[in-house]
Scaffold this motif. Structure first.
Motif, PDB file in Angstrom:
ATOM      1  N   ARG A  57      72.693 -21.180 -29.956  1.00  0.00           N
ATOM      2  CA  ARG A  57      72.692 -21.372 -31.398  1.00  0.00           C
ATOM      3  C   ARG A  57      72.305 -22.817 -31.694  1.00  0.00           C
ATOM      4  NH1 ARG A  57      77.309 -24.069 -32.795  1.00  0.00           N
ATOM      5  NH2 ARG A  57      79.013 -24.073 -31.263  1.00  0.00           N
ATOM      6  N   PRO A  58      71.605 -23.068 -32.789  1.00  0.00           N
ATOM      7  CA  PRO A  58      71.215 -24.442 -33.116  1.00  0.00           C
ATOM      8  C   PRO A  58      72.423 -25.258 -33.548  1.00  0.00           C
ATOM      9  CG  PRO A  58      70.560 -22.949 -34.872  1.00  0.00           C
ATOM     10  CD  PRO A  58      71.076 -22.092 -33.759  1.00  0.00           C
ATOM     11  N   GLU A 107      63.541 -19.798 -34.514  1.00  0.00           N
ATOM     12  CA  GLU A 107      62.479 -19.906 -35.518  1.00  0.00           C
ATOM     13  C   GLU A 107      62.700 -21.131 -36.393  1.00  0.00           C
ATOM     14  OE1 GLU A 107      60.947 -15.388 -36.356  1.00  0.00           O
ATOM     15  OE2 GLU A 107      62.768 -16.040 -37.399  1.00  0.00           O
ATOM     16  N   TRP A 108      61.605 -21.750 -36.797  1.00  0.00           N
ATOM     17  CA  TRP A 108      61.609 -22.906 -37.692  1.00  0.00           C
ATOM     18  C   TRP A 108      61.085 -22.469 -39.057  1.00  0.00           C
ATOM     19  CZ3 TRP A 108      61.513 -23.263 -32.578  1.00  0.00           C
ATOM     20  CH2 TRP A 108      62.134 -24.351 -31.942  1.00  0.00           C
ATOM     21  N   HIS A 109      61.921 -22.607 -40.080  1.00  0.00           N
ATOM     22  CA  HIS A 109      61.598 -22.199 -41.444  1.00  0.00           C
ATOM     23  C   HIS A 109      61.298 -23.449 -42.273  1.00  0.00           C
ATOM     24  CE1 HIS A 109      63.476 -20.679 -45.501  1.00  0.00           C
ATOM     25  NE2 HIS A 109      62.194 -20.912 -45.603  1.00  0.00           N
ATOM     26  N   GLN A 110      60.076 -23.542 -42.811  1.00  0.00           N
ATOM     27  CA  GLN A 110      59.680 -24.671 -43.654  1.00  0.00           C
ATOM     28  C   GLN A 110      60.217 -24.440 -45.068  1.00  0.00           C
ATOM     29  OE1 GLN A 110      58.084 -27.222 -42.112  1.00  0.00           O
ATOM     30  NE2 GLN A 110      58.177 -25.993 -40.241  1.00  0.00           N
ATOM     31  N   VAL A 111      61.142 -25.275 -45.495  1.00  0.00           N
ATOM     32  CA  VAL A 111      61.837 -25.053 -46.760  1.00  0.00           C
ATOM     33  C   VAL A 111      60.897 -25.167 -47.958  1.00  0.00           C
ATOM     34  CG1 VAL A 111      63.711 -25.903 -48.238  1.00  0.00           C
ATOM     35  CG2 VAL A 111      64.012 -25.829 -45.767  1.00  0.00           C
ATOM     36  N   ARG A 112      59.899 -26.033 -47.883  1.00  0.00           N
ATOM     37  CA  ARG A 112      59.057 -26.265 -49.063  1.00  0.00           C
ATOM     38  C   ARG A 112      58.162 -25.086 -49.407  1.00  0.00           C
ATOM     39  NH1 ARG A 112      53.930 -27.435 -47.447  1.00  0.00           N
ATOM     40  NH2 ARG A 112      53.630 -28.024 -45.262  1.00  0.00           N
ATOM     41  N   ASN A 113      57.858 -24.215 -48.432  1.00  0.00           N
ATOM     42  CA  ASN A 113      56.981 -23.077 -48.739  1.00  0.00           C
ATOM     43  C   ASN A 113      57.437 -21.779 -48.082  1.00  0.00           C
ATOM     44  OD1 ASN A 113      56.342 -23.518 -46.055  1.00  0.00           O
ATOM     45  ND2 ASN A 113      54.280 -24.304 -46.463  1.00  0.00           N
ATOM     46  N   VAL A 127      64.694 -25.569 -41.675  1.00  0.00           N
ATOM     47  CA  VAL A 127      65.901 -24.888 -41.218  1.00  0.00           C
ATOM     48  C   VAL A 127      65.564 -24.170 -39.915  1.00  0.00           C
ATOM     49  CG1 VAL A 127      67.640 -23.126 -41.717  1.00  0.00           C
ATOM     50  CG2 VAL A 127      66.722 -24.542 -43.570  1.00  0.00           C
ATOM     51  N   VAL A 128      66.411 -24.330 -38.908  1.00  0.00           N
ATOM     52  CA  VAL A 128      66.215 -23.636 -37.636  1.00  0.00           C
ATOM     53  C   VAL A 128      67.288 -22.560 -37.508  1.00  0.00           C
ATOM     54  CG1 VAL A 128      66.288 -23.842 -35.123  1.00  0.00           C
ATOM     55  CG2 VAL A 128      65.075 -25.549 -36.483  1.00  0.00           C
ATOM     56  N   SER A 129      66.845 -21.343 -37.192  1.00  0.00           N
ATOM     57  CA  SER A 129      67.762 -20.220 -37.005  1.00  0.00           C
ATOM     58  C   SER A 129      67.523 -19.606 -35.639  1.00  0.00           C
ATOM     59  CB  SER A 129      67.567 -19.176 -38.102  1.00  0.00           C
ATOM     60  OG  SER A 129      66.237 -18.686 -38.091  1.00  0.00           O
ATOM     61  N   ALA A 130      68.503 -18.819 -35.178  1.00  0.00           N
ATOM     62  CA  ALA A 130      68.394 -18.202 -33.855  1.00  0.00           C
ATOM     63  C   ALA A 130      69.042 -16.828 -33.879  1.00  0.00           C
ATOM     64  CB  ALA A 130      69.058 -19.084 -32.803  1.00  0.00           C
ATOM     65  N   THR A 161      71.768 -12.403 -38.425  1.00  0.00           N
ATOM     66  CA  THR A 161      72.815 -13.143 -37.744  1.00  0.00           C
ATOM     67  C   THR A 161      73.139 -14.407 -38.514  1.00  0.00           C
ATOM     68  OG1 THR A 161      71.994 -12.362 -35.626  1.00  0.00           O
ATOM     69  CG2 THR A 161      73.498 -14.250 -35.598  1.00  0.00           C
ATOM     70  N   THR A 162      74.390 -14.586 -38.888  1.00  0.00           N
ATOM     71  CA  THR A 162      74.820 -15.790 -39.568  1.00  0.00           C
ATOM     72  C   THR A 162      75.248 -16.812 -38.543  1.00  0.00           C
ATOM     73  OG1 THR A 162      75.547 -14.553 -41.484  1.00  0.00           O
ATOM     74  CG2 THR A 162      76.464 -16.763 -41.201  1.00  0.00           C
ATOM     75  N   ILE A 163      74.709 -18.002 -38.645  1.00  0.00           N
ATOM     76  CA  ILE A 163      75.023 -19.056 -37.690  1.00  0.00           C
ATOM     77  C   ILE A 163      75.760 -20.148 -38.449  1.00  0.00           C
ATOM     78  CG2 ILE A 163      74.096 -20.705 -36.040  1.00  0.00           C
ATOM     79  CD1 ILE A 163      71.585 -18.912 -36.005  1.00  0.00           C
ATOM     80  N   ALA A 164      77.038 -20.260 -38.248  1.00  0.00           N
ATOM     81  CA  ALA A 164      77.822 -21.315 -38.884  1.00  0.00           C
ATOM     82  C   ALA A 164      77.859 -22.511 -37.955  1.00  0.00           C
ATOM     83  CB  ALA A 164      79.240 -20.818 -39.164  1.00  0.00           C
ATOM     84  N   PHE A 165      77.934 -23.723 -38.547  1.00  0.00           N
ATOM     85  CA  PHE A 165      77.925 -24.903 -37.709  1.00  0.00           C
ATOM     86  C   PHE A 165      78.830 -25.968 -38.291  1.00  0.00           C
ATOM     87  CE2 PHE A 165      74.847 -25.635 -40.927  1.00  0.00           C
ATOM     88  CZ  PHE A 165      74.832 -26.999 -41.158  1.00  0.00           C
ATOM     89  N   ALA A 166      79.215 -26.924 -37.454  1.00  0.00           N
ATOM     90  CA  ALA A 166      80.155 -27.956 -37.894  1.00  0.00           C
ATOM     91  C   ALA A 166      79.412 -29.160 -38.424  1.00  0.00           C
ATOM     92  CB  ALA A 166      81.033 -28.389 -36.727  1.00  0.00           C
ATOM     93  N   LEU A 167      80.005 -29.798 -39.445  1.00  0.00           N
ATOM     94  CA  LEU A 167      79.683 -31.171 -39.756  1.00  0.00           C
ATOM     95  C   LEU A 167      80.589 -31.964 -38.825  1.00  0.00           C
ATOM     96  CD1 LEU A 167      79.492 -30.908 -43.602  1.00  0.00           C
ATOM     97  CD2 LEU A 167      77.616 -31.176 -41.995  1.00  0.00           C
ATOM     98  N   LEU A 168      80.037 -32.597 -37.864  1.00  0.00           N
ATOM     99  CA  LEU A 168      80.729 -32.823 -36.608  1.00  0.00           C
ATOM    100  C   LEU A 168      81.635 -34.031 -36.622  1.00  0.00           C
ATOM    101  CD1 LEU A 168      77.602 -31.991 -34.575  1.00  0.00           C
ATOM    102  CD2 LEU A 168      79.570 -30.545 -34.940  1.00  0.00           C
ATOM    103  N   LEU A 169      82.623 -33.991 -35.730  1.00  0.00           N
ATOM    104  CA  LEU A 169      83.611 -35.039 -35.633  1.00  0.00           C
ATOM    105  C   LEU A 169      83.048 -36.255 -34.930  1.00  0.00           C
ATOM    106  CD1 LEU A 169      86.590 -32.805 -34.550  1.00  0.00           C
ATOM    107  CD2 LEU A 169      86.076 -33.639 -36.816  1.00  0.00           C
TER     108      LEU A 169
END
Length: 435
Positions: A138-139, A118-124, A105-108, A8-16
């Motif tokens: 959605r996050p 789920e919480w994905h740790q970017v460093r590992n 990164v948080v995905s749903a 599932t692709t979750i798109a999000f806004a850089l918000l107003l």
């Protein structure tokens, strides 16, 4: 090969945020906002061959050598994916929302009436055990450390907001009779509370591209007003019309800078501004010099590592520099750009990055190294592909990303390494080194 973490692709806004031209009153139906991250760039194009004097031509054809790159890189795509790369592992693709510091990164994903978060740790690339929420969510925003997430479920005129952490699961749930999108968490905590930030900054949409900034009190669930960043004795209560284009977070001063274009009036774009959100509870609008042409051209933002300087660049070839202290400190005058320069030649897209000692601007395939104080060009070269994103390292090297590949360029403009980038990921909007 490319390893997708989710389907599932979750798109999000850089918000107003609360800046721009005052909005006209409208009785039109309020629609849920399009929360796809917007980067106002045209399709990719190769360099036109127009270069600044004494340029060096960079070419392709070097053997893949990921080991020469920084040990860990994260690419953000326009489609809402985070791609993590390391020297000896296949790239990992995670659709979701990245924390301001770039470490989580948080995905749903939704199935059978429940959402798995789920919480994905970017460093590992580790993934924590999932949290299950009732409903389809959605996050939308993460706290700086990435642990606390704000997720939303929106209808035509209502929004349910849930706060959750990987260790505590669902912590708060509120339903509001308005269209809201969380933007960030206030970096202030109630000593007598349960460890949550005191507030969640949200955008309240009143109509298409018409909004105002509010803050949810996490103790009561009530919507309140944010403070003026430069004068904490004042609150901000404005209805504005504008469209978000790009954003950058500055962790040292706890500031989120977002570039906006005012919505068109009679077919003409009104102007542009940089909205500044201080996570200690404060908002402010920063004017952009009109000569940059950011009202109706693509733009990009960057801050230097110390957080002392902010830069705004336009595809028209214009660039402006600001002292961040001028923005955050209360004073009698309006903050203005301390330097403005014109690089010449309009492009389809623009990218920018900054270190403590230089600023690098890419206009399609033309790249310029600039002095950060005066914005004088100190060096320039061309690349044989349109640049989508770049980052400047402390040693003067530059990581450049374009359609199809990523290149590491040395401080003296020599190619050190290249690596293919899968074309099906779409446009890359940000590249960052992961600590």
């Amino acid at each position: 090969m490319w390893i997708p973490r989710k389907q599932t692709t979750i798109a999000f806004a850089l918000l107003l945020t609360s800046c721009g031209a005052p909005a006209a009153t409208s009785s039109s139906e309020i629609a849920a906002p399009d929360t796809t991250a917007i980067d106002a760039a045209a399709p990719d194009t190769t360099a036109t061959g127009e270069t600044a004097p004494e340029t060096t031509q960079l070419g392709s054809g070097i053997t893949d050598s990921m080991a020469a790159f920084p040990a860990r890189l994260a690419l953000t795509t326009k489609a809402g994916n985070i791609v993590t790369l390391s020297p000896h592992d296949d790239p990992v693709v995670t659709p979701g929302v990245m924390a301001p510091t770039g470490k989580v990164v948080v995905s749903a994903s939704y199935m059978g009436g429940r959402t798995k978060v789920e919480w994905h740790q970017v460093r590992n690339d580790e993934i924590t055990p999932p949290v299950m929420l009732d409903g389809d969510f959605r996050p939308a925003a993460l706290a700086q450390d990435g642990k606390l997430a704000a997720l939303i479920s929106s209808a035509a005129s209502t929004t349910t907001v849930v706060l959750a952490t990987p260790s505590g699961g669902e912590l708060r749930r509120w339903t509001f009779d308005s269209v809201l999108v969380p933007e960030a968490f206030a970096n202030a905590f109630d000593a007598a509370g349960d460890g949550l930030p005191m507030g969640v900054f949200v955008i309240e949409y009143l109509a298409k591209d018409t909004y105002r900034v509010r803050i949810i009190d996490t103790a009561t669930g009530e919507l309140g007003l944010p403070l003026n960043l430069r004068d904490k004795s004042q609150t901000v209560d404005e209805v504005m019309t504008a469209v978000s284009r790009t954003a950058v977070f500055e962790p040292n001063n706890q500031l989120l800078f977002t570039l906006y274009q005012d919505a068109s009036e009679g077919g003409e774009n009104v102007g542009s501004f940089v909205h500044t959100l201080g996570l200690f509870n404060g908002v402010w609008c920063l004017d952009v010099p009109k000569e940059l042409g950011l009202a109706d051209h693509p733009g990009a933002l960057a801050v230097n590592p110390s957080g002392s300087r902010l830069f705004a660049a336009s595809s028209t070839g214009g660039i402006a520099g600001y002292h961040v202290s001028d923005i955050t400190n209360f004073g009698p005058g309006m903050p203005e750009a301390t330097a403005v320069a014109a690089l010449g030649g309009e492009a389809f897209r623009v990218a920018i990055g900054a270190s403590q000692t230089e600023v690098v601007v890419a206009l399609d395939g033309r790249l310029f190294r600039l002095d950060p104080e005066t914005l004088t060009v100190t060096d320039s070269f061309t690349w044989d592909m349109g640049v989508e994103a770049l980052t400047v390292l402390d040693n003067g090297n530059i990581v450049i990303v374009g359609t199809g590949r990523m290149t590491l360029v040395s401080a003296d403009d020599q190619i050190l390494a290249e690596r293919p980038v899968a074309g099906n990921l779409g446009e890359v909007t940000r590249v960052a080194v992961v600590d």
